[in-house]
Structures are given as C-alpha cells and as structure tokens.
Write a protein that holds these residues in place. Structure first.
Motif, PDB file in Angstrom:
ATOM      1  N   LYS A 178       0.828  -1.215   0.000  1.00 35.34           N
ATOM      2  CA  LYS A 178       0.000   0.000   0.000  1.00 35.34           C
ATOM      3  C   LYS A 178       0.857   1.258   0.000  1.00 35.34           C
ATOM      4  N   ALA A 179       2.033   1.181   0.624  1.00 33.37           N
ATOM      5  CA  ALA A 179       2.942   2.331   0.683  1.00 33.37           C
ATOM      6  C   ALA A 179       3.811   2.451  -0.568  1.00 33.37           C
ATOM      7  N   GLY A 180       3.616   1.565  -1.547  1.00 34.95           N
ATOM      8  CA  GLY A 180       4.397   1.634  -2.780  1.00 34.95           C
ATOM      9  C   GLY A 180       5.795   1.082  -2.655  1.00 34.95           C
ATOM     10  N   ARG A 181       6.002   0.134  -1.717  1.00 35.37           N
ATOM     11  CA  ARG A 181       7.343  -0.379  -1.468  1.00 35.37           C
ATOM     12  C   ARG A 181       7.569  -1.772  -2.060  1.00 35.37           C
ATOM     13  N   GLY A 182       6.620  -2.272  -2.867  1.00 36.35           N
ATOM     14  CA  GLY A 182       6.837  -3.556  -3.499  1.00 36.35           C
ATOM     15  C   GLY A 182       5.541  -4.274  -3.777  1.00 36.35           C
ATOM     16  N   HIS A 183       5.669  -5.532  -4.195  1.00 34.40           N
ATOM     17  CA  HIS A 183       4.508  -6.331  -4.581  1.00 34.40           C
ATOM     18  C   HIS A 183       4.696  -7.783  -4.173  1.00 34.40           C
ATOM     19  N   TRP A 184       3.561  -8.483  -4.069  1.00 35.91           N
ATOM     20  CA  TRP A 184       3.550  -9.932  -3.935  1.00 35.91           C
ATOM     21  C   TRP A 184       3.083 -10.508  -5.266  1.00 35.91           C
ATOM     22  N   PHE A 185       3.724 -11.579  -5.703  1.00 31.92           N
ATOM     23  CA  PHE A 185       3.441 -12.162  -7.015  1.00 31.92           C
ATOM     24  C   PHE A 185       2.998 -13.608  -6.859  1.00 31.92           C
ATOM     25  N   GLY A 186       2.281 -14.091  -7.864  1.00 33.11           N
ATOM     26  CA  GLY A 186       1.855 -15.474  -7.794  1.00 33.11           C
ATOM     27  C   GLY A 186       1.673 -16.109  -9.151  1.00 33.11           C
ATOM     28  N   VAL A 187       1.649 -17.418  -9.137  1.00 33.19           N
ATOM     29  CA  VAL A 187       1.269 -18.219 -10.300  1.00 33.19           C
ATOM     30  C   VAL A 187      -0.085 -18.842  -9.962  1.00 33.19           C
ATOM     31  N   TRP A 188      -1.039 -18.632 -10.843  1.00 36.44           N
ATOM     32  CA  TRP A 188      -2.414 -19.046 -10.598  1.00 36.44           C
ATOM     33  C   TRP A 188      -2.829 -20.137 -11.575  1.00 36.44           C
ATOM     34  N   ARG A 189      -3.633 -21.050 -11.062  1.00 36.52           N
ATOM     35  CA  ARG A 189      -4.338 -22.030 -11.895  1.00 36.52           C
ATOM     36  C   ARG A 189      -5.821 -21.791 -11.660  1.00 36.52           C
ATOM     37  N   GLY A 190      -6.419 -21.006 -12.536  1.00 30.09           N
ATOM     38  CA  GLY A 190      -7.773 -20.552 -12.275  1.00 30.09           C
ATOM     39  C   GLY A 190      -7.772 -19.678 -11.036  1.00 30.09           C
ATOM     40  N   GLY A 191      -8.574 -20.057 -10.041  1.00 31.66           N
ATOM     41  CA  GLY A 191      -8.599 -19.295  -8.800  1.00 31.66           C
ATOM     42  C   GLY A 191      -7.710 -19.851  -7.722  1.00 31.66           C
ATOM     43  N   GLU A 192      -6.845 -20.819  -8.065  1.00 33.17           N
ATOM     44  CA  GLU A 192      -5.958 -21.455  -7.086  1.00 33.17           C
ATOM     45  C   GLU A 192      -4.545 -20.903  -7.212  1.00 33.17           C
ATOM     46  N   LEU A 193      -3.990 -20.420  -6.111  1.00 32.97           N
ATOM     47  CA  LEU A 193      -2.611 -19.941  -6.076  1.00 32.97           C
ATOM     48  C   LEU A 193      -1.687 -21.128  -5.852  1.00 32.97           C
ATOM     49  N   VAL A 194      -0.755 -21.382  -6.782  1.00 31.52           N
ATOM     50  CA  VAL A 194       0.105 -22.561  -6.682  1.00 31.52           C
ATOM     51  C   VAL A 194       1.580 -22.206  -6.455  1.00 31.52           C
ATOM     52  N   ALA A 195       1.953 -20.941  -6.585  1.00 33.58           N
ATOM     53  CA  ALA A 195       3.318 -20.494  -6.279  1.00 33.58           C
ATOM     54  C   ALA A 195       3.263 -19.006  -5.977  1.00 33.58           C
ATOM     55  N   ASP A 196       4.178 -18.536  -5.120  1.00 31.29           N
ATOM     56  CA  ASP A 196       4.165 -17.107  -4.813  1.00 31.29           C
ATOM     57  C   ASP A 196       5.526 -16.647  -4.322  1.00 31.29           C
ATOM     58  N   CYS A 197       5.724 -15.335  -4.338  1.00 36.81           N
ATOM     59  CA  CYS A 197       6.925 -14.710  -3.791  1.00 36.81           C
ATOM     60  C   CYS A 197       6.670 -13.217  -3.675  1.00 36.81           C
ATOM     61  N   GLY A 198       7.488 -12.551  -2.891  1.00 40.78           N
ATOM     62  CA  GLY A 198       7.410 -11.104  -2.769  1.00 40.78           C
ATOM     63  C   GLY A 198       8.695 -10.459  -3.259  1.00 40.78           C
ATOM     64  N   LEU A 199       8.596  -9.209  -3.697  1.00 32.68           N
ATOM     65  CA  LEU A 199       9.763  -8.399  -4.053  1.00 32.68           C
ATOM     66  C   LEU A 199       9.499  -6.988  -3.554  1.00 32.68           C
ATOM     67  N   PHE A 200      10.302  -6.569  -2.574  1.00 31.60           N
ATOM     68  CA  PHE A 200      10.130  -5.257  -1.955  1.00 31.60           C
ATOM     69  C   PHE A 200      11.445  -4.492  -2.016  1.00 31.60           C
ATOM     70  N   HIS A 201      11.364  -3.192  -1.864  1.00 31.29           N
ATOM     71  CA  HIS A 201      12.568  -2.400  -2.122  1.00 31.29           C
ATOM     72  C   HIS A 201      12.711  -1.229  -1.161  1.00 31.29           C
ATOM     73  N   ASP A 202      13.944  -0.807  -1.059  1.00 33.21           N
ATOM     74  CA  ASP A 202      14.314   0.407  -0.333  1.00 33.21           C
ATOM     75  C   ASP A 202      15.190   1.196  -1.287  1.00 33.21           C
ATOM     76  N   GLY A 203      14.654   2.266  -1.860  1.00 34.04           N
ATOM     77  CA  GLY A 203      15.369   2.971  -2.915  1.00 34.04           C
ATOM     78  C   GLY A 203      15.472   2.085  -4.144  1.00 34.04           C
ATOM     79  N   MET A 204      16.675   1.916  -4.656  1.00 31.83           N
ATOM     80  CA  MET A 204      16.890   1.118  -5.859  1.00 31.83           C
ATOM     81  C   MET A 204      17.314  -0.319  -5.556  1.00 31.83           C
ATOM     82  N   LEU A 205      17.267  -0.689  -4.280  1.00 38.00           N
ATOM     83  CA  LEU A 205      17.681  -2.027  -3.840  1.00 38.00           C
ATOM     84  C   LEU A 205      16.455  -2.872  -3.551  1.00 38.00           C
ATOM     85  N   GLY A 206      16.323  -4.018  -4.252  1.00 39.15           N
ATOM     86  CA  GLY A 206      15.170  -4.891  -4.076  1.00 39.15           C
ATOM     87  C   GLY A 206      15.552  -6.200  -3.408  1.00 39.15           C
ATOM     88  N   ARG A 207      14.638  -6.734  -2.608  1.00 36.20           N
ATOM     89  CA  ARG A 207      14.880  -7.987  -1.891  1.00 36.20           C
ATOM     90  C   ARG A 207      13.673  -8.916  -2.048  1.00 36.20           C
TER      91      ARG A 207
END
Length: 282
Positions: A178-207
């Motif tokens: 919500k603060a614009g500091r990153g996103h959560w991502f997923g792989v979907w099969r229809g409405g089922e989430l089967v894989a996920d990960c997050g990528l968040f950042h501080d300045g130009m550095l992402g983790r």
C-alpha cells in the motif's frame, strides 16, 4: 560509521522490512530488531551482532537478548541472534548444546544486465500475476499456500503458530504494498494460487521474500518462470538497480536462482532456539 553501515548485503536487505514495520535500535554492542505487531516472528525480533559471538559468551548474550527483546516476546519464547562473519569463526559448541540451531544463509545478487530470460515457460492453464494484498481473499490464498508448503517441509514450527506468523507477515507486506514499497506475485491455476513470492525495495535495492511452490506443483519449472517474471517487473517497472535473493546454502533453489543470473555475494549467520512446550505455556 554506524553498525548498520558495516553489515553484509544479506543483513542490510533483511532490515528493509524491520525498518518499515518494526523498530531498529543500535546499542554499543549490537543492533536490536523488534516487530511489536508480530512477536512470533523470530527474525523480526532478534539481536544482530557485527561480529561472531564467542563460544563462552552464551550466558552474556542470553541476558542481553532477554533485556532487549525477550521481555517483549514472552508469548513466543524464542531466542534469535544473527551475526556477520568475514572469516571462519570458532565453533559455537556451547550454543548448540544449549539447543541453538546455528546456520548460515547465502545472499545472491542480480544486476539489470545479468538476468537470463526465457529459461522456462509456465504450463498451459497457469498464469503469472501480482496479487492484491489489500484483498482479504488473495492475502488468505497466499497464507494457505505457505502453510501447505510448510506442512511438508518439516520446519519444526507448530501449525497454528506458523499460520498466525504467516498471516501477520502477509499483513505487513500488504502495508508495504500500500505504501508503494513492493509487490507480492503469484502463479495461478484458475482461482488457485500454486506459487508465490514477494519483491520489496528500499530505494533502488530490491529484496525477494518467501519463494514458495505448492508441493503438488514442484519440479515443473514454476519457480524459475515466476522469479524471472518478478525480476522483470522489478527491473523494468520499478527501475530497481540491484535485486537480492537469500537462501540456505543447501537449498536446491539456489541452482534456479543462479541459472537466472544471480551471483553469490556473501554468507551471513543466524542462531535460533525454539521454545520448549513448557516455555510456551509460561
């Protein structure tokens, strides 16, 4: 130079999250990290040392942990202490005899021109998309997936405690999203989430955070395709200049990350002691 300025890339990017939703305080001998909203989060409530502790320093650091962290996390009952080590350190045998797990992690880094593209495609019927963590159903889908993966990985966490921990973690990531500091991502099969990960950042550095594949969908290339897509999102849409992925040295996923262009940067260390059943009851 502050203690935080001397930290390895692994610990520096770990503190991105504590800096957003927790408390980081430097003492003369250590860095105190606390996450009041999630006392069950071991590595959001810990001491961070700029150098390895001595084997005979167990009693001292147990006292320091209780003074700075433990008195705030009685419901968890854990002890967690991290440290950096630029060279081999003495074996921490007394700590291990006292019930501590001593482990190291590898921090891998990726620069924009290093990403290897097109290694794997998602199977037919699956698609990659960012999650909307403001949507309770999508947040719950991520928690359910992570708990399903944890149930087969023999991680040693109690099921109910782990679910509560993951739910609080995802609420924290939702606040960062919500603060614009990153996103959560997923792989979907229809409405089922089967894989996920997050990528968040501080300045130009992402983790990256918590790369997970449902046990029933492993070894099908989902992790490779998902991480590549998330890297592209971070490098192209967020214009990040360095991405960091951390994993245990024996984690088979390191080979996946290296195939995508990530290169090992450093190792960093942690020690944790899980509470006994008696400690949880007090």
């Amino acid at each position: 130079m502050s203690l935080q300025d001397r930290l390895s890339l692994g610990w520096r990017t770990d503190l991105i999250f504590a800096r957003f939703s927790g408390i980081i305080e430097e003492r003369g001998d250590c860095i105190v990290v606390r996450t009041p909203a999630n006392p069950y989060f071991y590595w959001g409530n810990f001491l961070l040392l700029p150098a390895p502790p001595r084997d005979d320093g167990l009693a001292h650091w147990l006292q320091r942990f209780d003074e700075e962290v433990g008195r705030h996390t009685r419901e968890s009952g854990h002890v967690a202490i991290g440290f950096d080590a630029s060279r081999p350190h003495e074996p921490l045998l007394s700590w291990q005899r006292a019930g501590f797990e001593v482990f190291d992690s590898v921090a891998l880094k990726l620069e924009p021109d290093g990403l290897v593209r097109g290694l794997r495609e998602l199977p037919t019927g699956l698609h990659f998309a960012p999650l909307d963590l403001q949507d309770p159903e999508q947040l719950d889908a991520a928690v359910n997936l992570q708990c399903a993966a944890n149930a087969t990985d023999a991680s040693g966490f109690q099921a109910l405690g782990y679910r509560e921990h993951r739910f609080r973690q995802m609420q924290g990531y939702a606040a960062m999203e919500k603060a614009g500091r990153g996103h959560w991502f997923g792989v979907w099969r229809g409405g089922e989430l089967v894989a996920d990960c997050g990528l968040f950042h501080d300045g130009m550095l992402g983790r990256f955070q918590h790369v997970t594949t449902h046990p029933a969908w492993r070894r099908r290339g989902l992790c490779t395709a998902m991480v590549e897509a998330a890297c592209l999102f971070g490098l192209e849409q967020q214009e990040l200049e360095l991405l960091v992925m951390c994993a245990y040295p024996a984690d088979a996923a390191i080979g996946i990350y290296e195939s995508l262009g990530f290169e090992a940067d450093c190792r960093y260390w942690g020690m944790q002691r899980r509470p006994t059943r008696d400690q949880r009851a007090t």
